[in-house]
Design a protein around this motif. Structure first.
Motif, mmCIF file in Angstrom:
data_model
loop_
_atom_site.group_PDB
_atom_site.id
_atom_site.type_symbol
_atom_site.label_atom_id
_atom_site.label_comp_id
_atom_site.label_asym_id
_atom_site.label_seq_id
_atom_site.Cartn_x
_atom_site.Cartn_y
_atom_site.Cartn_z
ATOM 1 N N ASN A 36 73.773 51.760 29.422
ATOM 2 C CA ASN A 36 73.329 50.410 29.563
ATOM 3 C C ASN A 36 73.430 49.394 28.218
ATOM 4 N N ARG A 63 77.836 49.888 30.560
ATOM 5 C CA ARG A 63 77.240 48.953 31.500
ATOM 6 C C ARG A 63 76.753 47.794 31.024
ATOM 7 N N PHE A 65 75.465 43.554 31.881
ATOM 8 C CA PHE A 65 74.996 42.546 33.106
ATOM 9 C C PHE A 65 75.580 41.202 32.792
ATOM 10 N N ASP A 100 81.637 48.736 33.229
ATOM 11 C CA ASP A 100 80.903 48.371 34.436
ATOM 12 C C ASP A 100 80.141 47.171 34.273
ATOM 13 N N ASP A 102 77.655 44.500 36.041
ATOM 14 C CA ASP A 102 76.831 44.309 36.874
ATOM 15 C C ASP A 102 76.694 42.693 37.302
ATOM 16 N N GLU A 104 74.698 39.423 38.613
ATOM 17 C CA GLU A 104 73.493 39.289 39.531
ATOM 18 C C GLU A 104 73.183 37.872 38.927
ATOM 19 N N TRP A 145 82.888 46.936 39.188
ATOM 20 C CA TRP A 145 82.131 45.823 39.419
ATOM 21 C C TRP A 145 80.937 46.239 40.328
ATOM 22 N N GLU A 146 79.759 45.629 39.791
ATOM 23 C CA GLU A 146 78.525 45.953 40.434
ATOM 24 C C GLU A 146 78.273 44.814 41.094
ATOM 25 N N ASN A 149 71.999 43.623 41.378
ATOM 26 C CA ASN A 149 71.262 44.435 40.566
ATOM 27 C C ASN A 149 70.147 45.215 41.464
#
Length: 157
Positions: A36, A63, A65, A100, A102, A104, A145-146, A149
């Motif tokens: 992360n 990953r 954000f 990846d 995420d 949000e 793609w996430e 969260n």
């Protein structure tokens, strides 16, 4: 304060690598380890420490954000400088690194004025339009793609 933050950057990155690791299963069934990279990693766009930690650990996955609220603070108005930061960061990753993302954080305009980024958008199509923008901005560089969260937490949408 800045010196203090830099003093802790290395341990924070190490902690992210050790404790916040991602594990996925490849088609062959072998586990792939990832890391992360989040706000607690410091300015990961420009940090030599973060760059060195990634290059040393050579993770299969990274990953990150992306806050919708920070990229599209007003409907249809995008923070292209921040998008360029992500593009440069992605390009700097070792060859073969999977990414990846995420996504949000509702902006107030999409969440009926709420400043709580965990508030769901009033219109899911607004979120879908933002995702479309990101997919086009990053081309094929993002592997996964996430959508939001902590999907399993009632504290998030």
């Amino acid at each position: 304060m800045r010196l203090r933050a830099h003093r802790w950057l290395g341990p924070l990155v190490a902690l992210a690598v050790a404790a916040g690791s991602l594990v996925s299963v490849s088609p062959a069934g072998a586990a792939e380890v990832g890391i992360n990279v989040a706000a607690t990693s410091g300015d990961f766009f420009n940090s030599a420490t973060v760059d060195a930690a990634i290059r040393t650990s050579h993770p299969a996955w990274v990953r990150v954000f992306i806050g919708w609220d920070g990229i599209e603070p007003q409907q249809g108005v995008y923070n292209t400088a921040e998008i360029q930061n992500y593009q440069r960061f992605f390009a700097s990753l070792p060859a073969g690194t999977k990414i990846d993302v995420d996504v949000e954080g509702s902006p107030p305009w999409a969440a009926a004025g709420s400043t709580d980024i965990r508030t769901p958008p009033v219109n899911a199509a607004d979120y879908a339009a933002f995702m479309n923008y990101l997919v086009n901005a990053f081309g094929g560089r993002v592997t996964a793609w996430e959508i939001w969260n902590e999907e399993d937490s009632p504290g998030w949408w």
